[in-house]
Design a protein around this motif. Structure first.
Motif, mmCIF file in Angstrom:
data_model
loop_
_atom_site.group_PDB
_atom_site.id
_atom_site.type_symbol
_atom_site.label_atom_id
_atom_site.label_comp_id
_atom_site.label_asym_id
_atom_site.label_seq_id
_atom_site.Cartn_x
_atom_site.Cartn_y
_atom_site.Cartn_z
ATOM 1 N N LEU A 1 0.825 -1.202 0.000
ATOM 2 C CA LEU A 1 0.000 0.000 0.000
ATOM 3 C C LEU A 1 0.861 1.255 0.000
ATOM 4 O O LEU A 1 1.701 1.450 0.887
ATOM 5 N N GLY B 1 -2.555 5.439 -1.987
ATOM 6 C CA GLY B 1 -3.360 4.248 -1.731
ATOM 7 C C GLY B 1 -3.251 3.170 -2.797
ATOM 8 O O GLY B 1 -3.912 2.136 -2.712
ATOM 9 N N THR C 1 -1.834 -0.047 -4.732
ATOM 10 C CA THR C 1 -1.338 -1.269 -4.090
ATOM 11 C C THR C 1 -0.239 -1.977 -4.871
ATOM 12 O O THR C 1 0.082 -3.126 -4.595
#
Length: 104
Positions: free
Chosen positions: A64, A69, A71
């Motif tokens: 993350l 945010g 991934t």
């Protein structure tokens, strides 16, 4: 000669000959000079990832990104402290380019 001219594997001395364990190449030892090992300093090349094109060749992992945010991030290891301490893992987000490190 310490390395096999056919496969570049390290040759061993056996019965007055140099033999390759990998391919079986054999060469007679003609002088003591053939048996000497010379020390060679090997320098490592350190690649600093500061270019987006270079980063594209790095492996990726699911982690993350603390900024956006996302991934998916590129990762690499660097030895920052003394050799008896662990390496530090760096990450660079594939979306926003944010770079951070993982501490143990």
């Amino acid at each position: 000669m310490l390395f096999c001219p056919k496969c570049n594997n390290l040759m061993i001395s056996s019965g007055g000959q140099m033999k390759c364990r990998r391919c079986g190449y054999v060469q007679a030892i003609e002088s003591e000079e053939d048996m000497k090992i010379t020390a060679t300093r090997i320098e490592k090349e350190i690649t600093i990832v500061d270019d987006e094109e270079k980063a594209q060749t790095l492996p990726t992992t699911n982690v993350l990104c603390p900024e956006c945010g996302n991934t998916l991030a590129f990762w690499w290891l660097r030895q920052l402290r003394s050799a008896d301490e662990s390496e530090v893992r760096f990450f660079r987000c594939t979306k926003c380019g944010h770079t951070w490190r993982e501490y143990d």
